[in-house]
Scaffold this motif. Structure first.
Motif, mmCIF file in Angstrom:
data_model
loop_
_atom_site.group_PDB
_atom_site.id
_atom_site.type_symbol
_atom_site.label_atom_id
_atom_site.label_comp_id
_atom_site.label_asym_id
_atom_site.label_seq_id
_atom_site.Cartn_x
_atom_site.Cartn_y
_atom_site.Cartn_z
ATOM 1 N N GLY A 21 75.427 -108.902 -8.797
ATOM 2 C CA GLY A 21 75.142 -110.204 -9.387
ATOM 3 C C GLY A 21 73.960 -110.920 -8.778
ATOM 4 N N SER A 22 73.564 -110.532 -7.571
ATOM 5 C CA SER A 22 72.494 -111.249 -6.879
ATOM 6 C C SER A 22 71.126 -110.858 -7.420
ATOM 7 N N TRP A 23 70.208 -111.814 -7.430
ATOM 8 C CA TRP A 23 68.822 -111.555 -7.806
ATOM 9 C C TRP A 23 67.944 -111.290 -6.595
ATOM 10 N N PHE A 24 68.520 -111.271 -5.395
ATOM 11 C CA PHE A 24 67.713 -110.959 -4.220
ATOM 12 C C PHE A 24 68.424 -109.927 -3.356
ATOM 13 N N GLY A 25 67.647 -109.319 -2.481
ATOM 14 C CA GLY A 25 68.180 -108.345 -1.551
ATOM 15 C C GLY A 25 67.383 -108.385 -0.266
ATOM 16 N N PHE A 26 67.725 -107.489 0.649
ATOM 17 C CA PHE A 26 67.079 -107.443 1.961
ATOM 18 C C PHE A 26 66.516 -106.040 2.167
ATOM 19 N N SER A 27 65.215 -105.995 2.440
ATOM 20 C CA SER A 27 64.535 -104.706 2.491
ATOM 21 C C SER A 27 63.170 -104.875 3.144
ATOM 22 N N PRO A 28 62.646 -103.816 3.760
ATOM 23 C CA PRO A 28 61.252 -103.850 4.207
ATOM 24 C C PRO A 28 60.278 -103.490 3.087
ATOM 25 N N VAL A 29 60.801 -103.120 1.914
ATOM 26 C CA VAL A 29 59.942 -102.786 0.773
ATOM 27 C C VAL A 29 59.588 -104.087 0.067
ATOM 28 N N VAL A 30 58.320 -104.481 0.143
ATOM 29 C CA VAL A 30 57.924 -105.807 -0.331
ATOM 30 C C VAL A 30 57.048 -105.763 -1.579
ATOM 31 N N ALA A 31 56.617 -104.576 -1.995
ATOM 32 C CA ALA A 31 55.831 -104.395 -3.210
ATOM 33 C C ALA A 31 55.805 -102.906 -3.506
ATOM 34 N N GLU A 32 55.188 -102.518 -4.599
ATOM 35 C CA GLU A 32 55.152 -101.101 -4.957
ATOM 36 C C GLU A 32 54.541 -100.273 -3.840
ATOM 37 N N GLN A 33 55.311 -99.320 -3.349
ATOM 38 C CA GLN A 33 54.882 -98.397 -2.292
ATOM 39 C C GLN A 33 54.368 -99.130 -1.043
ATOM 40 N N THR A 34 54.878 -100.342 -0.804
ATOM 41 C CA THR A 34 54.436 -101.157 0.329
ATOM 42 C C THR A 34 55.621 -101.458 1.232
ATOM 43 N N TYR A 35 55.522 -101.037 2.495
ATOM 44 C CA TYR A 35 56.619 -101.157 3.441
ATOM 45 C C TYR A 35 56.180 -102.039 4.610
ATOM 46 N N ALA A 36 56.910 -103.118 4.839
ATOM 47 C CA ALA A 36 56.637 -104.009 5.967
ATOM 48 C C ALA A 36 57.378 -103.532 7.207
ATOM 49 N N GLU A 37 56.984 -104.065 8.356
ATOM 50 C CA GLU A 37 57.700 -103.728 9.593
ATOM 51 C C GLU A 37 59.062 -104.409 9.652
ATOM 52 N N ASP A 38 59.143 -105.619 9.113
ATOM 53 C CA ASP A 38 60.364 -106.407 9.210
ATOM 54 C C ASP A 38 61.144 -106.363 7.901
ATOM 55 N N VAL A 39 62.444 -106.604 8.005
ATOM 56 C CA VAL A 39 63.264 -106.799 6.815
ATOM 57 C C VAL A 39 62.898 -108.141 6.186
ATOM 58 N N HIS A 40 62.796 -108.160 4.875
ATOM 59 C CA HIS A 40 62.481 -109.383 4.134
ATOM 60 C C HIS A 40 63.601 -109.708 3.149
ATOM 61 N N LEU A 41 63.790 -110.989 2.900
ATOM 62 C CA LEU A 41 64.538 -111.407 1.722
ATOM 63 C C LEU A 41 63.573 -111.286 0.554
ATOM 64 N N VAL A 42 63.918 -110.437 -0.414
ATOM 65 C CA VAL A 42 63.049 -110.157 -1.556
ATOM 66 C C VAL A 42 63.779 -110.585 -2.824
ATOM 67 N N SER A 43 63.168 -111.488 -3.573
ATOM 68 C CA SER A 43 63.771 -111.971 -4.810
ATOM 69 C C SER A 43 63.123 -111.284 -6.012
ATOM 70 N N HIS A 44 63.925 -111.135 -7.084
ATOM 71 C CA HIS A 44 63.429 -110.509 -8.309
ATOM 72 C C HIS A 44 63.433 -111.486 -9.472
ATOM 73 N N GLN A 45 63.465 -112.767 -9.153
ATOM 74 C CA GLN A 45 63.290 -113.775 -10.196
ATOM 75 C C GLN A 45 61.799 -114.029 -10.363
ATOM 76 N N THR A 46 61.357 -113.936 -11.604
ATOM 77 C CA THR A 46 59.944 -114.020 -12.024
ATOM 78 C C THR A 46 59.101 -112.881 -11.458
ATOM 79 N N GLY A 47 59.714 -111.759 -11.109
ATOM 80 C CA GLY A 47 58.983 -110.629 -10.536
ATOM 81 C C GLY A 47 59.560 -110.277 -9.179
ATOM 82 N N MET A 48 58.919 -109.334 -8.505
ATOM 83 C CA MET A 48 59.362 -108.952 -7.157
ATOM 84 C C MET A 48 58.553 -109.731 -6.134
ATOM 85 N N HIS A 49 59.223 -110.532 -5.323
ATOM 86 C CA HIS A 49 58.516 -111.401 -4.383
ATOM 87 C C HIS A 49 59.221 -111.407 -3.028
#
Length: 558
Positions: A21-49
Motif C-alpha cells: 500500500g505504501s508509495w515509498f520505500g527504502f533503498s540505495p537505488v535512487v534513479a535508473e541504474q543509479t546506486y547511492a552509498e546510503d539508504v534513501h527514503l524513495v517516493s514514487h508519487q509523481t515519479g521516482m524521487h
C-alpha cells in the motif's frame, strides 16, 4: 526488546524495503541504474524521487527482511518498521542517525523546504519533486536539527544521538494532519507488520516448501510493490517495481493477476482491471499507468484473452466481456489495413518486445504473435458471450484469423513477419516469431512440431533466450535481443503444454525456477550466465516464479 528479524533476508541493492500500500520505500537505488552509498527514503508519487538520506553515524551492517530493516554495529542498532502504508517507526539504541534531505538545493520550483512545526515540534520537509510532506516526530529521546527555514543550498535534516535510545516516526502526507500519536509500542508495530506479510504469503503461496525456496521472497516482491489507489492509479496496484520501473504496463499486469488469483482473487481482479479503467474512446488500453502519468503513444499486446483463460470467473462477467470486446475491436478496426485479415503493430514497443529483431527491417508489420493472441482473445469472447449468435460470430472471426495466420505468415518451416507498406515477408531469429505456440492445440501438428524444435534451439541452461544464441544479433544485455524474460517463458511453457509437449514445458519451467532461485527477480537475465539484469525487483518475474512453481507443485504432489 526489539523483534528479531525473520523471513528471507535480501539485499537492498536488489529489492527495496517497503510495505503493501505504501508509495515509498527504502533503498540505495535512487534513479535508473543509479546506486547511492546510503539508504534513501524513495517516493514514487509523481515519479521516482529520492527524498531523505538515512546516514548512521558509523559504518554498519544492513539487514533487510520483509517486515524489518536493521542497521547494526557491535552493541548498537537501528530498526525501521512500517506502522502503516504512509508511516514508519525508527528506533535507535547505541547508534546515531542523520536524516538529511537528499537534494540540498531549494529553488522556487524544486527541492526541499524544512521547518519545525510550532504545533507539535515535529520536523517537516515539504518537497517539490513529490508534491508531498515528510514529517519526523520524536516519539522518545532527543533530537537536533539542521537548516530549519534555510533557503538556497543547505544541509537540512534531523540528527539523532548515539549515546541514548531514541525513537521517531516518519510520515508521507499531503498538506496537514493531526500530530502523530504513538498508540503501540515499537515491538507491537513490528509484530503486526510481520503478521500482515505472513498472511499474504499464506494466501499467495500456501504450497511453498523446501522445493520452492524462492516463493516467500517472490511473494515479498509483489507485496512490497503494491500501492494504494492514488493519482491515476484507481485500484490497489502492483507496480512493476519500486525501483525505476514504477509503472503498470498493459500486459505486465496480467502476470501479476495470475500469480494472485488463487489466494487473493479480489486483488487479482484489481490488477487485471486497472488498465481497463483508462481504456480510451477507440477501445485501446494505455501503454502504461503510474501515479501522475498515463501514456497512450504505444499500446501493448492483447494477451488479455489468454490471461482470462487462467483467471477464476470474473466477478462481473458482463462488464468484463464489454471491456474485452472494445479492446479486441480496437485491433480489428484500427490495426488492420484495408482488405487485410491480419492486424499489425506500428512499432516493436506495441508488442512489448521493444527492440526484437523481428522489427529490424520494418516497424509497421503483421506478426504471428499478434495474430495468435487475437485468436485466443476472440475465443475468449466467444466463451463469455451470452448470446449464441454472438458467440458463433466471435468463433468464426477466430477461425478466419487463425487460417489467415497459417496461410499468409507460415512458410512451411517458420512464421514470418510482413511489412504492411512493403508487403515483404521476412523471418528473424527472435523468439517472438515462435510465440504462436501459445495457440497450443489449435495449431496443426506439423506447425507445433516445428515450433517446439525451434524453441529448443533457444533454450539455454537458464531458459529460452529471446534471440537465438547463435545469431549474429544476439546480445547478452540486449533487452529483447537475447536475455531471458518472464512473460515469454510463461506464455511458451503454457503453449507447449497445451500443444502436447509437456516434457519440454517441464524443462523450461524447471530451468526458469532455478534461475530465479539463483539470481532473484530481475527484469531480465543474461541467457548465458543467468545474471540478473536491469531493474532487479521486477514483479512479473516474481509472479512468473509463483505461477510456475504453483503449477509444478500441483502436478507433482501426491
Amino acid at each position: 526488546m526489539t523483534v528479531a528479524a525473520s523471513g528471507p533476508v535480501f539485499s537492498l541493492r536488489e529489492i527495496p524495503f517497503s510495505y503493501r500500500g505504501s508509495w515509498f520505500g527504502f533503498s540505495p537505488v535512487v534513479a535508473e541504474q543509479t546506486y547511492a552509498e546510503d539508504v534513501h527514503l524513495v517516493s514514487h508519487q509523481t515519479g521516482m524521487h529520492a527524498v531523505l538520506r538515512l546516514i548512521p553515524a558509523v559504518e554498519t551492517t544492513i539487514t533487510a527482511t520483509p517486515h524489518q530493516l536493521t542497521w547494526s554495529r557491535d552493541d548498537g542498532r537501528i530498526d525501521l518498521v512500517y506502522d502503516n502504508a504512509d508511516t514508519v517507526r525508527v528506533k535507535g539504541r547505541g547508534l546515531g542517525l542523520r536524516l538529511l534531505a537528499a537534494d540540498p538545493v531549494l529553488t522556487p520550483f524544486s527541492g526541499p523546504y524544512f521547518y519545525q512545526d510550532p504545533r507539535d515540534d515535529s520536523y517537516v520537509f515539504t518537497v517539490y519533486q513529490t508534491g508531498r510532506r515528510y514529517r519526523i516526530t520524536l516519539v522518545s529521546g532527543r533530537a537536533d536539527h539542521l537548516g530549519a527555514q534555510a533557503l538556497g543550498t543547505a544541509e537540512r535534516g534531523v540528527v539523532l544521538p548515539a549515546d541514548e535510545t531514541w525513537e521517531i516516526a516518519i510520515e508521507e502526507y499531503e498538506t496537514a494532519r493531526a500530530p502523530y500519536a504513538s498508540t503501540d509500542a515499537f515491538e507491537q508495530v513490528a509484530k503486526a507488520a510481520r503478521a500482515e506479510f505472513e498472511a499474504f504469503v499464506a494466501a499467495v503461496a500456501p504450497w511453498r516448501g523446501d522445493r520452492t525456496p524462492a516463493a516467500e521472497l517472490a511473494a515479498y516482491v509483489l507485496w512490497s510493490a503494491t500501492v494504494r489507489p492514488a493519482g491515476f492509479v484507481t485500484r490497489p496496484a502492483v507496480l512493476m517495481s519500486k525501483h525505476w520501473m514504477d509503472k503498470v504496463w498493459s500486459w505486465d499486469h496480467c502476470f501479476n493477476a495470475l500469480a494472485l488469483a488463487d489466494g487473493l482473487p479480489e486483488l487479482a481482479w484489481d490488477q487485471f482491471r486497472l488498465p481497463f479503467d483508462h481504456q480510451d474512446a477507440a477501445g485501446a488500453l494505455p501503454d502504461s499507468i503510474t501515479h501522475s502519468e498515463i501514456l497512450y503513444n504505444f499500446v501493448k499486446p492483447p494477451i488479455h484473452g489468454w490471461a482470462l483463460r487462467h483467471l477464476p470467473p470474473a466477478p462481473d462477467p458482463g462488464e468484463t466481456y464489454r471491456l474485452l470486446e472494445r479492446w479486441t475491436t480496437f485491433w480489428l478496426d484500427a490495426r488492420r489495413a484495408p482488405g487485410r485479415e491480419l492486424p499489425h503493430y506500428q512499432h516493436g514497443n506495441d508488442s512489448g518486445w521493444d527492440n526484437a529483431t523481428t522489427f529490424d527491417h520494418e516497424r509497421v508489420v503483421e506478426t504471428a504473435d499478434l495474430a495468435c493472441f487475437l485468436v485466443l482473445q476472440l475465443r475468449q469472447l466467444a466463451r463469455l458471450a451470452t448470446d449464441p449468435d454472438t458467440s458463433a460470430r466471435w468463433s468464426e472471426q477466430a477461425d478466419r484469423m487463425r487460417d489467415a495466420l497459417l496461410a499468409e505468415l507460415w512458410d512451411g518451416e517458420r512464421f514470418r513477419a510482413r511489412g504492411v507498406r512493403s508487403g515483404r515477408t521476412r523471418s528473424s531469429s527472435s523468439l517472438l516469431d515462435l510465440m504462436p505456440i501459445a495457440l497450443g492445440e489449435e495449431l496443426p501438428r506439423p506447425v507445433r512440431t516445428a515450433l517446439a524444435a525451434r524453441i529448443e534451439q533457444h533454450l539455454t541452461a537458464f531458459g529460452p533466450a529471446t534471440e537465438l544464441p547463435a545469431s549474429e544479433h544476439y546480445q547478452d544485455d540486449g533487452y529483447w535481443r537475447g536475455p531471458i524474460w518472464a512473460p515469454s517463458t510463461v506464455l511458451i511453457e503454457d503453449g507447449l503444454r497445451r500443444a502436447g509437449y509437456p516434457d519440454l514445458a517441464d524443462e523450461i519451467s524447471a530451468r526458469f525456477r532455478a534461475l530465479c532461485e539463483k539470481s532473484g527477480f530481475a527484469e531480465n537475465f543474461d541467457a548465458r550466465t543467468g545474471e540478473g539484469l536491469r531493474d532487479r525487483a521486477y514483479t512479473w518475474t516474481a509472479s512468473a516464479y509463483l505461477i510456475l512453481a504453483a503449477a509444478h507443485e500441483r502436478r507433482t504432489r501426491p
